[in-house]
Scaffold this active site. Structure first.
Site, PDB file in Angstrom:
ATOM      1  N   SER A 126       0.865  -1.172   0.000  1.00  0.00           N
ATOM      2  CA  SER A 126       0.000   0.000   0.000  1.00  0.00           C
ATOM      3  C   SER A 126       0.902   1.222   0.000  1.00  0.00           C
ATOM      4  CB  SER A 126      -0.892   0.008   1.250  1.00  0.00           C
ATOM      5  OG  SER A 126      -1.497   1.276   1.455  1.00  0.00           O
ATOM      6  N   TYR A 139      -1.961  -1.181  10.282  1.00  0.00           N
ATOM      7  CA  TYR A 139      -1.918  -1.279   8.818  1.00  0.00           C
ATOM      8  C   TYR A 139      -0.547  -0.849   8.292  1.00  0.00           C
ATOM      9  CZ  TYR A 139      -3.797  -1.199   4.066  1.00  0.00           C
ATOM     10  OH  TYR A 139      -4.041  -1.445   2.737  1.00  0.00           O
TER      11      TYR A 139
END
Length: 227
Positions: A126, A139
């Site tokens: 990401s 995350y």
């Protein structure tokens, strides 16, 4: 292209990868907690937070494909944003388990078949794996980990298995649907189409022997991807 195992292939980016592989004449095989959106796509149910189960399920999937696997795409992932002391410990751990530890577990189990076929691995990080933001400690930890893991894996498997790191920006999927309103993209957010990212993944998987796409950052053209 032969069989391609896709974790998280029932929705979002994973489902887009399944569609892209199918259109290219490959055989997608899904590992997920829910059935794929595309009818007729073979799948095995698995909670990827259980990494030993993830390994066993991957081996079972390879058996069901006939043992010939040309690619693995680790698209499974989720997040629950919030301050570190607000996110329950078991939820924080699960984010890291699904997004990072399951990535390693699935690839570990698939390596014998991938080495035999000289296939390819595509991991999904990401833009929050290369830049950090608040209220995303789990995350960011997981996706920064995917970046480091994939780069090390590429060095380890050079000449044996193709290894590609995909770093996508925000996409138009259901990834944000269950978040608190403050953590959802705004109405003017220009998110990328997951089908575009899936095509880039397919491009990486279809490289000829001796050529590898190592890393790709793919985001909406107005997204700032770097720290």
């Amino acid at each position: 292209m032969d069989a391609v195992i896709v974790t998280g292939g029932s929705s979002g980016l994973g489902a887009a990868v399944v569609d892209a592989v199918d259109r290219a004449g490959g055989r997608p095989f899904v590992i997920d907690r829910q059935a794929p959106a595309s009818a007729g796509v073979p799948w095995i149910e698995c909670d990827l937070a259980d990494t030993r189960a993830a390994e066993q399920t991957t081996r079972k999937a390879i058996e069901q494909t006939g043992g010939r696997v040309s690619g693995v795409v680790t698209a499974a992932g989720f997040d629950v944003p919030g301050a570190l002391d607000d996110v329950p410990g078991d939820v924080w751990d699960r984010i890291v388990a699904v997004d990072l530890l399951a990535t390693a577990a699935v690839i570990r189990a698939a390596l014998p078949a991938l080495k035999e076929s000289h296939g390819g691995v595509v991991t999904i990080a990401s833009t929050l794996g290369i830049k950090a933001v608040g209220d995303a400690t789990a995350y960011c930890a997981a996706k920064f980990g995917v970046v480091g893991f994939t780069r090390a894996l590429a060095a380890e498997l050079a000449g044996q298995v193709g290894v590609t790191l995909i770093i996508p920006g925000g996409m138009r999927t259901k990834f944000f649907d269950e978040r608190e309103e403050r953590y959802k993209p705004g109405p003017d957010a220009k998110l990328n189409d997951p089908a575009h990212v899936a095509e880039a993944i397919l491009f990486a998987l279809r490289q000829p022997a001796g050529c590898a796409v190592r890393e790709l950052i793919i985001a909406g053209e107005t997204e700032t991807s770097y720290p």
